[in-house]
Each structure stands twice: as structure tokens, then as C-alpha cells.
Design an enzyme around this catalytic site. Structure first.
Site, PDB file in Angstrom:
ATOM      1  CB  THR A   1     -13.743  24.537  19.829  1.00  0.00           C
ATOM      2  OG1 THR A   1     -14.899  24.575  20.688  1.00  0.00           O
ATOM      3  CG2 THR A   1     -12.791  23.464  20.313  1.00  0.00           C
ATOM      4  CD  GLU A   2     -15.714  27.800  14.251  1.00  0.00           C
ATOM      5  OE1 GLU A   2     -16.934  27.706  14.050  1.00  0.00           O
ATOM      6  OE2 GLU A   2     -14.872  27.641  13.362  1.00  0.00           O
TER       7      GLU A   2
END
Lengths: 264, 335
Positions: A53-54
Site C-alpha cells: 500500500t502507499e
């Protein structure tokens, strides 16, 4: 809406997006539909996909329902590493290491440029003013669009969303087409597909203009053209997109345990 | 004796914030950790004209914007993820009352990194070639903007790049899961940009869900990503990120996330929200009562609770925190 279908249109869209992800790839997903599509791919045909994920959550899968956000506890309960944005979006994505990302779009144009910043209702012009409708901004999508080797755009297929030119480029596709990305020095390769609620668009290899590559069983060329704001060309290889196989549907529904994609 | 930096929330806001400062939130993304209680106290102390530097919007910015306390924002994401658009922020931007300068999630982190390293700029391969680089809400007449993310040339290859401006906020209020009284902090969950922000900001206030003994930091020194030497004050506040979640400590309060965002969508609703959940929640006890005992218990029964297990034996009880605070009240008045 889909009485005669064994699946919903949303499920078709998620499956078509998931099919874009190949086994073993390093992949980055946003929250919502894009995450479902990614975890579907992992459950179905890409068991070795490495997803991040970011914010730098590694090795996690959702627990207790679809996460509210990409660092919600529902995606923090079985992680193997937590790091940070410079690591995930920088070292792994902007650097060019990430194979594929999936991003959403409020507006997308014929060169795959994405607007998630605002709706002005007209060209912004020389002087910048706040949009009539403020949207969510670029988030990490600009970074994915700039650095990932390729990315997939998901969007609802409506004329107001599929426009000749977006009012604001939040996340760059091929800009004005051709070799524009190379001229600007982007590390990533650009959008490889737009998966819509009606079908699939892919860029022409030279001009980079998006063309119709496939339509879903419940749609057709005329409907897609009528819902596209530019003169949509049909790729010579265009054809119907295979409907979800039983195994695909079973895998998706296991991931979508709360039935989010079956609600409409 | 170790240094005790514990102060009350009220004192931290009164001592370290002022009208018009560049105020940064140290947080995860829109529904994760954030020192939202710090924003509630900023409103109780009627701070105005803030220039907010949030790598992403959160309910804190949504609230501060709805209350009219913020004039300028620089951020990478302005929504609330699955909870939709941030109605308070949106209303302020659309009306022109607040000017929002758009970046991306990575470029905000890189700008904090630039500030932390005291670099004149950070070379960027993101945000280039897009309206994020060409359009500036702070400089609306410049198109393309030459000052927001100007093009520069790589001296080694001759290729074009973007230059990001560094950020050095006047104050960062950073949410952490655990902090000792010296300010040695452990974050459970993604850091997002809290590591570099803690080095970029001129003043750093930690807002911790739990206060631990310094022995906890000594047991896990690799996990202390914000050491006390960088920290000016430590505030203890349970469920400090509510209604957002804090991994290991409590889950997102779905119902309140929706209620809050709905109320912040109108002037009248925002006033009602501020009355019930800002004005009347000035003490820890009133705050927990406003959330409700049952809700607190439910939120704390998180599937992520096990993440806190290794640290539990060092968590200080309320009485110990109160006595540490009392030491600083008698001493703090003299400062």
C-alpha cells in the site's frame, strides 16, 4: 439491473481489472474497488503477486471486511512490515520498481490522463480558480502514474467522465499522446488499460489514443460509443470480453466477503 | 533523572501554537492515526489563519476547515477514502474561503524530507508533466507556474526534472501510539511521513495514545523512530485519533466518521458538531464520555490489539501520568 446475469456489472469490472495483474508482480492498490480487484487476482490466477500500500503496509490481507482506508486496522492486522510513504511510493514506485498499479478516475480522457482534483465545468483558462466541485486530489495516484511500469485505470463509463481532454491532469496518462511521456522524462510506462463499467479500452501503440479493445457481455460497441465523449476508435483486435468463469466468480466472492460488489 | 516533557493538551496548544502559523499534522492517511484532539483544542483556543501542511486530509483538517480556522492548505489528498469527500474542507475550498495547493502523497513526504535535510529543493520525478506542477492555487495568475514545481536540469544527464520546495512547519503535532515522558516514541502502523516530519518541524509535540516507561524504548530502540531529542512536549490523550483508528489501540468509529462528515457539510451542522464534540470535550473524562463507554470498549477490541501486547507491561496507569503532569504544572508555570 442484471437479472439475466449470474454476476453484477461491478463484479465484471473487478474481474476484468484483476485479469490485468500477472503472477509474481509487485503491485500497488488503492482502497475500495481497486483493492478487491487486486486481492481477487491473488486469490485466482496470481497467487504470488506481491502487494503493497502507499503508506508502506507489506504482506497484509484485509481482515473483518473491506478496509475503510489503506492504513485502517482491517489492513494492519496481519502485516509483516510497516514502513512509510517514501519507502512505498518512493523507493518502490517512483523509482520504477513497481510493475503495476491500479487507480480510479472521476474523469479520464482519450490519452488516459486522469482528473480526480475537481470539476470546473469548463476549461480552467489562464487564471486558476477553485473548482465548482472539489474532489479528492491526486493522493498517491500521481506517483503511481508517474513511476509504475504500467497502470490500470478504473472508471464508470459515462459521457461526462470520458472526455476529450480532462479539465485538470491530476495523474498523467500519455498527456497529448505519442512520445509525450518520454519528452517529460517519466520513469513509468503509462496506462495500459482503462477498465470501465462497460468494457476495456487500450492505447494505440503509436498515437497512445485509447481505443475500444473489448466490451462486456451486457454491453456493445454502440452503447460504449454513446457513453464516450470523444470519437472512440475500435481496435482491429476488439471483441467481446470473456464472462467471468465460475472459478473467477468464486474467488472474487471469497475476497468480497461483505458483498460490496453485489449490492447494486 | 530523566526529562519529563508531559504537559496537558491545553498547555501544549497554548505554548506552541499561534494564529497564522504553518501547522503540520503527523498522521497516517485519512482514516488512520492523527492527533485530531490537537485540532479540537486549537479550536477551543480560537486559533485562526492557520496554514495547514497535511500530507493528507483527515477529519482534523476537515474540522479545522469547516470551523474557518485554516486559510491555506498544502496536501496530497483531500478526501476521506471510503467515507467519501471531506465535506467541511470541500465547502471551504469551493466557497473560496480556503486556498488549497495540490501536491501528491509522495511529494508531500519528499518536501518534509527536504526540510529535514535543509536542502534548497528536492529533485522530483513525480508531479511533473501534470497540472499539479503547472497550476498553483497560491499563485493563480501564473500559468504555467514557475515557482511551484519548476523544471530543473539534471547536471549529470541533462534530463529534465521537477524541483519540490522543502517544508519546515512551525509546529508539528504528531500522533504516536506510545511515548515515554522524554518523548521517545513508537508508532504502530505505517509512519507515512512522520519520521521526516519530526526532523523538519521547528517544534514537535507528540500526542500519544499511551505513555510508557523509558525502559520500553530501551527494550525496542530500533522501533523508536522519533527519539526524545527531537521532541518539545508530550501530550497523553486516550483515543487521540478518534473517530479515526490507531493500529493496535482502537478501530475506526464508522458511525461517528459518517456523522462528523455529514455535520461538517453545513455551517449549522458544523456549529452543532463543534458544540457537542469540541467545546464540551475539553477534558479527557468529558471526551471519553462523549464517545460513550460502550463505544470506547468496542473500538478497543480491535483485531489489531495483539500489536500492542509486547508493550503493555510498560504502559503507565492514569495516576502515574497525572503525577508526571502535576510535576510540570508546578515547574511549567515558571517557564
Amino acid at each position: 439491473m442484471s437479472e439475466t446475469l449470474a454476476y453484477t456489472r461491478q463484479e465484471m469490472m473487478a474481474i476484468a481489472t484483476g485479469r490485468e495483474i500477472r503472477d509474481g508482480e509487485l503491485a500497488i492498490f488503492g482502497v475500495g474497488l481497486s483493492m478487491l480487484a487486486g486481492y481477487f487476482a491473488q486469490a485466482c490466477h496470481a497467487p504470488n503477486v506481491r502487494s503493497i500500500t502507499e503508506g508502506g503496509v507489506f504482506g497484509a490481507t484485509p481482515v473483518g471486511g473491506l478496509p475503510w482506508g489503506i492504513e485502517c486496522n482491517r489492513i494492519s492486522s496481519n502485516a509483516v512490515s510497516f514502513t512509510n510513504a517514501i519507502d512505498a511510493l518512493g523507493f518502490l514506485v517512483a523509482s520504477g520498481r513497481c510493475d503495476v498499479g491500479v487507480i480510479g478516475a472521476a474523469q479520464v480522457d482519450k490519452f488516459g490522463n486522469v482528473n480526480t482534483t475537481g470539476i470546473w465545468g469548463h476549461e480552467i483558462g489562464e487564471r486558476y480558480a477553485a473548482p465548482k466541485t472539489r474532489l479528492t486530489g491526486a493522493g498517491g495516484a500521481n506517483d503511481i502514474a508517474s513511476g509504475a511500469r504500467r497502470f490500470v485505470i478504473m472508471a464508470t463509463h459515462e459521457k461526462k467522465r470520458f472526455v476529450d481532454q480532462v479539465e485538470y491532469v491530476s495523474s498523467p496518462g500519455y498527456l497529448d499522446g505519442g512520445d509525450a511521456r518520454a519528452r517529460h522524462g517519466f520513469i513509468g510506462g503509462g496506462p495500459s488499460a482503462i477498465i470501465t463499467t462497460l468494457g476495456i479500452l487500450r492505447p494505440h501503440p503509436q498515437t497512445k489514443e485509447f481505443e475500444l479493445a473489448g466490451w462486456f457481455a451486457f454491453s456493445n460497441i454502440d452503447e460504449i460509443r454513446a457513453n464516450t465523449g470523444w470519437e472512440l476508435k475500435i481496435s482491429p483486435d476488439a471483441g467481446p470480453v470473456p464472462e467471468p468463469a465460475e472459478a473467477e466468480l468464486a474467488a472474487l466472492r471469497k475476497v468480497d466477503e461483505t458483498g460490496m460488489l453485489r449490492k447494486k | 533523572m530523566s526529562l519529563n516533557k508531559l504537559v496537558s493538551l491545553r498547555e501544549a496548544v497554548s505554548r506552541f501554537s499561534a494564529d497564522g502559523i504553518q501547522y503540520a499534522s503527523g498522521a497516517a492517511l485519512p482514516v488512520g492515526s492523527d492527533a485530531i484532539v490537537f485540532g479540537r483544542e486549537l479550536l477551543r483556543q480560537k486559533r485562526r489563519g492557520l496554514h495547514a501542511l497535511f500530507h493528507c486530509n483527515s477529519q482534523q483538517l476537515n474540522l479545522l476547515a469547516a470551523a474557518g480556522a485554516v486559510d491555506k492548505v498544502e496536501c496530497g489528498f483531500s478526501g476521506l477514502e471510503v467515507f467519501g469527500f471531506a465535506n467541511g474542507l470541500r465547502r471551504a475550498v469551493e466557497s473560496g474561503r480556503l486556498v488549497l495547493e495540490d501536491y501528491s502523497n509522495l511529494s508531500m513526504a519528499l518536501r518534509f524530507l527536504g526540510g529535514a535535510l535543509n536542502w534548497p529543493f528536492v529533485p522530483a520525478t513525480v508531479n511533473i508533466g501534470s497540472d499539479i506542477a503547472w497550476r498553483s492555487a497560491f499563485e493563480p495568475d501564473a500559468h504555467p507556474s514557475a515557482r511551484k514545481i519548476p523544471a530543473i536540469t539534471d547536471p549529470f544527464t541533462g534530463k529534465k526534472l521537477g524541483a519540490l520546495s522543502p517544508l519546515k512547519p512551525d509546529l508539528a503535532a504528531i500522533h504516536v501510539t506510545l511515548a515515554d515522558p522524554e518523548g521517545n516514541a513508537i508508532i504502530i502502523g505505517t509512519e507515512w511521513s512522520r519520521f521526516e516530519l519530526s526532523r523538519a518541524a521547528k517544534k514537535v509535540v507528540l500526542v500519544a495514545d499511551h505513555i510508557v516507561d523509558t525502559d520500553c524504548a530501551r527494550q525496542f530502540p530500533n522501533l523508536v523512530r522519533i527519539p526524545g531529542v527531537l521532541v518539545d512536549a508530550v501530550v497523553w490523550w486516550p483515543l487521540a485519533a478518534w473517530p479515526q483508528g490507531s493500529p493496535g489501540a482502537y478501530d475506526v468509529d464508522e458511525k461517528h466518521m459518517r456523522l462528523m462528515n455529514e455535520q461538517l457539510g453545513s455551517e449549522e451542522g458544523a456549529a452543532r458538531y463543534i458544540d457537542a464534540f469540541v467545546t464540551k470535550t475539553a477534558s479527557v473524562d468529558d471526551y471519553l464520555a462523549a464517545i460513550g463507554e460502550e463505544t470506547v470498549e468496542r473500538l478497543q477490541k480491535s483485531s489489531s490489539s495483539f500489536l500492542l501486547d509486547p508493550y503493555r507491561k510498560w504502559i503507565k496507569p492514569r495516576e502515574a501520568i497525572d503525577s508526571l503532569l502535576a510535576q510540570n504544572v508546578s515547574r511549567g508555570d515558571a517557564r
